[in-house]
Design a protein around this motif. Structure first.
Motif: not given
Length: 594
Positions: A82-106
């Motif tokens: 499936g899709s998920g997981g926000s970790q950056a490949s090969g990196s111990a840090t993650q790039t923050p992503q913007a939260p889902a918008t209200a339109e996307e959530a709906a």
């Protein structure tokens, strides 16, 4: 987004419940889409369950749950697809992503609810941050909550940013939705409000943040929701007139054992139930309420009171005793009393009935051609080759069968029985015409009568006068008196709707008429005259004195008055007209009609 706090530092929002033991990663907690080689982010916190106030305040409280076992549990855990997981490949840090918008959530909420509602578990779970866990939980819900229709409708944003709710991290939207499930045969639809959070997966796609609380806001990890049967509550049986039967010593152990007419278990209601390990099930909604149909027994509370008192008096000093009263026209058991408590000897004992058995012996002799006026000498003693004698000593050569019956002459019955009856005749007449030896189901456990086929003349002689290996109880002998009075065997019952056995044959009308005449004579002129004195109307009786192997004899008495037949026995009570006769007469006086 700000860094997550450790669980011990987390300050929950009011109205939220922490979901212990449910740790997840940002963006799906390791579901497909992330780099499996990337290090885990530290400080994973516990998900928090959003509750909706007031939704379940009106839940019905019905005690008792069925034995249906739910074997599929809703479990957490990470997925490899499936899709998920926000970790950056090969990196111990993650790039923050913007939260889902209200339109996307709906949009994702609408698609998820639509797939869930139409039963497409695969499509619905693919729209979540944890596809495998969601697929298992949704499938279990679909199997265990077999709704005829399931409507899920988004109700709009619920409180904005998710914060510590089921939505996940700060800034992630929470969407409310309403569930309406309809069930076959239910009295109404099950409806409730819930929420789900929306997170952004590793691929950047908006996903439903999966937790068990998506299915129901009260559902925690490891819990299940299912439809379970609710057994009908046990109603307290009443007497035939609807009067309560509590407080009678002889019925204390009887009433809880009353079974349905078909011997099964009554199950009438259904409810949606939430279960969790180590906790009492929570009833979420009653689909069909259980019913408690009133069970009326054939007993008569007033007559039961008299029977209890009569046995109490005769059992004084520790003598075991019992009494059963039956309505001849129906076979209904009207009263049943016994002492001491613990063993219902009225219906479960087995003992010799003494001369009350001469009613059946007389029926066999009458069918064999003997008449009430046939001379059957009452000798002082006779042999079979065992020697037998009577309580009333002396020779009475002119006695007839009716005389022998009313005076309870042992020797006359033994001589004529050995002369006229074949081995097994007594048992056959008892079974075919009086129902003794058949398998009775009266509504509680009871013991059936046994009348063995004699192997010797001594054994036959003993049976003709109610001694030897014959085993009966007050229930059986009350039925004998009832059969004579009405002319027809009707198996005794405690429930009018009980399934009954019928006798293979019937008591010939002429035989029944002769027996009634002989029992009436016994009640007015014979051994039963003292206890039956003062009773009017259609009456009949037979006394019995059974040897018990000791110095004391057992007292037996069977009788009828109008549409009421009674049998009583007192262990060690002496002659039949004494203890047992007194008890039986008290009941006949109270309930019999002239």
């Amino acid at each position: 987004m700000r860094d997550r706090q450790e669980p011990e530092d987390y300050q929950g929002y009011a109205g939220h419940t922490e979901l212990d033991g449910y740790d997840f990663e940002d963006g799906g907690g390791g579901d497909a889409g992330g780099d499996p080689g990337a290090p885990r982010r530290s400080g994973a916190r516990k998900a928090v369950l959003a509750t909706v106030g007031g939704v379940f305040a009106a839940l019905l409280a019905v005690g008792g749950y069925g034995l249906h076992t739910i074997v599929t549990t809703v479990q957490g855990g990470s997925s490899s697809g499936g899709s998920g997981g926000s970790q950056a490949s090969g990196s111990a840090t993650q790039t923050p992503q913007a939260p889902a918008t209200a339109e996307e959530a709906a949009a994702v909420t609408t698609d998820f609810l639509a797939a869930w509602g139409r039963g497409d578990v695969t499509a619905a779970s693919a729209l979540t941050s944890r596809p495998e866990a969601a697929r298992a939980a949704l499938a279990a819900f679909q199997e265990n909550v077999p709704a005829r229709t399931l409507a899920l409708t988004a109700t709009g944003p619920a409180g904005g940013a998710a914060g510590g709710t089921a939505g996940g991290t700060d800034g992630e939207p929470v969407v409310g939705f309403r569930v309406k499930a309809e069930f076959e045969g239910a009295t109404g639809a099950w409806e409730y409000d819930s929420t789900l959070g929306v997170v952004r997966g590793g691929s950047g796609k908006a996903l439903v943040h999966w937790t068990p609380a998506v299915l129901h806001p009260h559902l925690a990890q490891g819990g299940t929701i299912a439809v379970k049967a609710l057994p009908d509550p046990v109603s307290k049986p009443t007497d035939r007139n609807g009067k309560p039967l509590e407080g009678f010593p002889s019925l204390a152990a009887v009433l809880p054992r009353i079974t349905p007419a078909d011997g099964g278990t009554v199950v009438g209601g259904r409810a949606v139930v939430l279960s969790a390990a180590g906790k009492e099930p929570e009833q979420l909604y009653v689909l069909t309420p259980p019913s408690a149909p009133q069970v009326k027994l054939t007993l008569d509370a007033e007559l039961q009171r008299v029977a209890e008192e009569a046995i109490k008096q005769q059992a004084a000093g520790g003598k075991p005793a019992s009494l059963v009263a039956i309505q001849p026209s129906t076979g209904h058991i009207l009263a049943m009393a016994y002492s001491p408590s613990g063993h219902n000897r009225a219906v479960s004992a087995g003992q010799a009935p003494g001369s009350t058995m001469k009613v059946i012996t007389s029926a066999a002799l009458l069918e064999a051609g003997v008449t009430p006026d046939t001379v059957v000498p009452c000798k002082d003693t006779t042999n079979s080759p065992r020697q037998w004698h009577n309580d009333e000593r002396g020779d009475f050569p002119s006695y007839t069968l009716a005389d022998d019956f009313s005076h309870s002459c042992n020797t006359g019955f033994i001589d004529k029985g050995l002369e006229k009856l074949q081995p097994g005749t007594l048992a056959k007449v008892a079974r075919d015409q009086f129902g003794l030896g058949l398998e009775w189901h009266i509504g509680i456990d009871s013991r059936d009568a046994t009348i063995p086929v004699p192997r010797t003349d001594d054994e036959a002689a003993a049976e003709y006068i109610g001694q030897g290996t014959i085993q009966v109880n007050s229930l059986a002998m009350a039925s004998v008196a009832a059969t004579v009075q009405s002319g027809t065997f009707r198996q005794p019952v405690l429930r009018a709707d009980a399934k009954r056995v019928t006798a293979p044959g019937s008591l010939p009308a002429g035989v029944a008429k002769d027996l009634r005449a002989m029992m009436a004579r016994t009640a007015t002129q014979g051994t039963a005259r003292t206890p039956m004195a003062g009773l009017t109307g259609q009456i009949g009786a037979k006394t019995g004195t059974a040897e018990s192997g000791g110095t004391a004899t057992n007292s037996w008495f069977i009788a009828y008055r109008g549409d009421l037949a009674v049998a009583a026995e007192v262990d060690g009570g002496g002659h039949g007209f004494a203890a047992a006769g007194v008890a039986a007469a008290q009941v006949l006086k109270a309930g019999g009609k002239g």
